[in-house]
Design a protein around this motif. Structure first.
Motif, PDB file in Angstrom:
ATOM      1  N   ASP A 121     -14.114  14.582   7.185  1.00  0.00           N
ATOM      2  CA  ASP A 121     -15.109  13.928   6.348  1.00  0.00           C
ATOM      3  C   ASP A 121     -14.816  12.435   6.202  1.00  0.00           C
ATOM      4  O   ASP A 121     -15.694  11.667   5.812  1.00  0.00           O
ATOM      5  CB  ASP A 121     -15.138  14.592   4.965  1.00  0.00           C
ATOM      6  N   LEU A 122     -13.587  12.010   6.499  1.00  0.00           N
ATOM      7  CA  LEU A 122     -13.275  10.592   6.437  1.00  0.00           C
ATOM      8  C   LEU A 122     -13.241   9.976   7.827  1.00  0.00           C
ATOM      9  O   LEU A 122     -13.196  10.682   8.830  1.00  0.00           O
ATOM     10  CB  LEU A 122     -11.965  10.335   5.699  1.00  0.00           C
ATOM     11  N   ARG A 123     -13.250   8.663   7.874  1.00  0.00           N
ATOM     12  CA  ARG A 123     -13.098   7.912   9.119  1.00  0.00           C
ATOM     13  C   ARG A 123     -11.748   7.223   9.053  1.00  0.00           C
ATOM     14  O   ARG A 123     -11.540   6.315   8.253  1.00  0.00           O
ATOM     15  CB  ARG A 123     -14.238   6.897   9.292  1.00  0.00           C
ATOM     16  N   LEU A 124     -10.826   7.659   9.902  1.00  0.00           N
ATOM     17  CA  LEU A 124      -9.425   7.274   9.762  1.00  0.00           C
ATOM     18  C   LEU A 124      -9.231   5.763   9.795  1.00  0.00           C
ATOM     19  O   LEU A 124      -8.392   5.216   9.068  1.00  0.00           O
ATOM     20  CB  LEU A 124      -8.593   7.953  10.858  1.00  0.00           C
ATOM     21  N   ALA A 125      -9.987   5.076  10.622  1.00  0.00           N
ATOM     22  CA  ALA A 125      -9.816   3.621  10.727  1.00  0.00           C
ATOM     23  C   ALA A 125     -10.179   2.899   9.439  1.00  0.00           C
ATOM     24  O   ALA A 125      -9.759   1.751   9.234  1.00  0.00           O
ATOM     25  CB  ALA A 125     -10.663   3.083  11.880  1.00  0.00           C
ATOM     26  N   ARG A 126     -10.950   3.547   8.564  1.00  0.00           N
ATOM     27  CA  ARG A 126     -11.406   2.894   7.338  1.00  0.00           C
ATOM     28  C   ARG A 126     -10.504   3.176   6.140  1.00  0.00           C
ATOM     29  O   ARG A 126     -10.807   2.715   5.034  1.00  0.00           O
ATOM     30  CB  ARG A 126     -12.826   3.357   6.996  1.00  0.00           C
ATOM     31  N   VAL A 127      -9.429   3.943   6.334  1.00  0.00           N
ATOM     32  CA  VAL A 127      -8.617   4.358   5.191  1.00  0.00           C
ATOM     33  C   VAL A 127      -7.176   3.869   5.303  1.00  0.00           C
ATOM     34  O   VAL A 127      -6.277   4.435   4.710  1.00  0.00           O
ATOM     35  CB  VAL A 127      -8.673   5.889   4.994  1.00  0.00           C
ATOM     36  N   ASN A 128      -6.981   2.794   6.059  1.00  0.00           N
ATOM     37  CA  ASN A 128      -5.681   2.137   6.091  1.00  0.00           C
ATOM     38  C   ASN A 128      -5.454   1.480   4.732  1.00  0.00           C
ATOM     39  O   ASN A 128      -6.273   0.667   4.287  1.00  0.00           O
ATOM     40  CB  ASN A 128      -5.677   1.085   7.204  1.00  0.00           C
ATOM     41  N   PRO A 129      -4.372   1.806   4.032  1.00  0.00           N
ATOM     42  CA  PRO A 129      -4.185   1.248   2.685  1.00  0.00           C
ATOM     43  C   PRO A 129      -4.101  -0.273   2.651  1.00  0.00           C
ATOM     44  O   PRO A 129      -4.343  -0.879   1.603  1.00  0.00           O
ATOM     45  CB  PRO A 129      -2.878   1.889   2.203  1.00  0.00           C
ATOM     46  N   SER A 130      -3.792  -0.917   3.779  1.00  0.00           N
ATOM     47  CA  SER A 130      -3.767  -2.382   3.776  1.00  0.00           C
ATOM     48  C   SER A 130      -5.140  -2.963   3.459  1.00  0.00           C
ATOM     49  O   SER A 130      -5.244  -4.100   2.976  1.00  0.00           O
ATOM     50  CB  SER A 130      -3.257  -2.905   5.121  1.00  0.00           C
ATOM     51  N   LEU A 131      -6.203  -2.190   3.686  1.00  0.00           N
ATOM     52  CA  LEU A 131      -7.552  -2.645   3.358  1.00  0.00           C
ATOM     53  C   LEU A 131      -7.772  -2.730   1.847  1.00  0.00           C
ATOM     54  O   LEU A 131      -8.779  -3.290   1.401  1.00  0.00           O
ATOM     55  CB  LEU A 131      -8.595  -1.708   3.974  1.00  0.00           C
TER      56      LEU A 131
END
Length: 389
Positions: free
Chosen positions: A251-261
């Motif tokens: 359900d998530l998009r891995l590239a969008r959940v980098n904590p550096s964001l």
């Protein structure tokens, strides 16, 4: 190498470094209260949400092997018992006995349970506490409060004030709040608090115009403005805010959940002093460790990751520790659905931390006293301090 009796009742190599007798499980969920068929059991061993293809078993994984290795003896079987034998024994004992044996074996003093998932068919919080002989405290999911409010028929123009009040009420006895922004949008959102006008417009967009007979279909909050709004409402409470980061289900998009964001949000929230706890993090655990190293309001929780990486747990934990201060590193299992995930998670953590601290002690990087102190901090005391247990 010295051995001690681990939480599974079988000999576990912890490297000789004393770890807390009782861990604080800082982020977990309830377990299914009924018996499970094999396919259902296997799905809980993975982040997948669809059956495995023909010829593939989700139990043939590091986590599946860990369950049969460490949980089989708790149920009276030999370590590594075949899955068919394990499931037969599980069915013979029944779900209540399995839950009691496995949660008690995890060796926990507290369970901080995210109540935003589970519900009917899952064990109650009191049942979890009795099984584990531990104190259970609630973690309130921000999105769930908003979606319950939407189901109540709240008017869009009243949403902001109604949400703030509902959240205060929902967290009266909670120790933390949690956001699944990762699943609903990802971290590429404006970090600043939205204006009242922005919130009102977004609420009208999400809830629609007033109706004499509003629909009661299950709402899903994925509006980026409202997700920011409820995030800031959570930060305003001052309770630790847990954020899912890194891997999870599809359900998530891995590239969008980098904590550096999240760096902009972390900086914007820093004046409030509210702790932000980055959950899971893998494969971005090094980025999470850096955030914890340079921002006083950021903490890192290793839950879910260590259970899934198997024999690599010590190496992955070492990567968490490359930058993250020991006083900001937390344990959790992220157990969900299966009581086995409590016991297997605790075993993986104890082994990995014990082996890592022993390696550093033997290399001369830590004294024996420091190694012991770090084990106590990461296993229990950091969580006791952060969540005021």
């Amino acid at each position: 190498m010295t051995f001690s009796d681990g939480p599974t009742g079988v000999a576990q190599d912890t490297g000789g470094v004393p770890l807390p007798a009782a861990l604080v499980d800082g982020h977990c969920h309830s377990v299914v209260a009924a018996s499970l068929e094999r396919a259902e059991f296997e799905l809980f061993l993975t982040e997948a949400d669809r059956p495995a293809p023909s010829g593939v078993s989700y139990a043939d994984s590091p986590l599946g092997f860990a369950v049969r290795r460490w949980c089989a003896p708790i149920l009276g079987l030999a370590p590594g018992a075949p899955l068919e034998e394990y499931l037969a024994r599980r069915a013979e004992l029944g779900p209540d006995e399995v839950r009691v044996r496995l949660l008690a074996a995890a060796g926990l003093s507290h369970l901080l349970v995210d109540t935003g998932i589970g519900g009917a068919g899952f064990a109650s919080l009191s049942d979890l506490g009795v099984a584990a002989s531990a104190e259970v405290r609630e973690v309130v999911r921000l999105e769930s409060v908003a979606e319950r409010l939407a189901l109540s028929g709240v008017r869009a123009d009243d949403f902001a004030s109604a949400y703030s009040e509902a959240l205060r009420e929902a967290t009266r006895d909670a120790v933390a709040v949690k956001s699944i922004l990762a699943y609903r949008h990802g971290f590429a959102v404006e970090p600043v608090r939205p204006s009242p006008t922005e919130v009102a417009v977004a609420a009208r967009r999400w809830l629609g115009p007033p109706s004499l007979e509003p629909e009661r279909c299950q709402p899903r909050l994925d509006d980026p403005v409202l997700l920011r709004f409820i995030l800031w409402c959570g930060l305003d409470l001052g309770l630790p805010l847990q954020l899912h980061t890194g891997f999870g289900d599809r359900d998530l998009r891995l590239a969008r959940v980098n904590p550096s964001l999240l760096q902009g949000l972390v900086e914007a929230a820093e004046p409030l002093g509210t702790p932000i706890v980055l959950l899971h993090c893998y494969p971005y655990h090094r980025e999470a460790g850096w955030l914890a190293a340079v921002y006083p309001n950021v903490y890192v929780d290793v839950g879910l990751t260590l259970s899934h990486v198997g024999a690599r747990a010590t190496a992955v934990l070492a990567e968490f520790c490359e930058l993250a201060p020991f006083g900001k590193l937390l344990y959790s299992s992220d157990a969900y659905g299966l009581a086995e995930l409590y016991a297997a998670g605790a075993s993986a953590f104890r082994q990995a931390l014990g082996a890592l601290l022993t390696e550093w002690w033997r290399s001369g990087a830590l004294t024996a006293n420091d190694a012991e102190r770090m084990g106590v901090l990461v296993g229990a005391e950091n969580a006791r301090r952060l969540y005021q247990l």
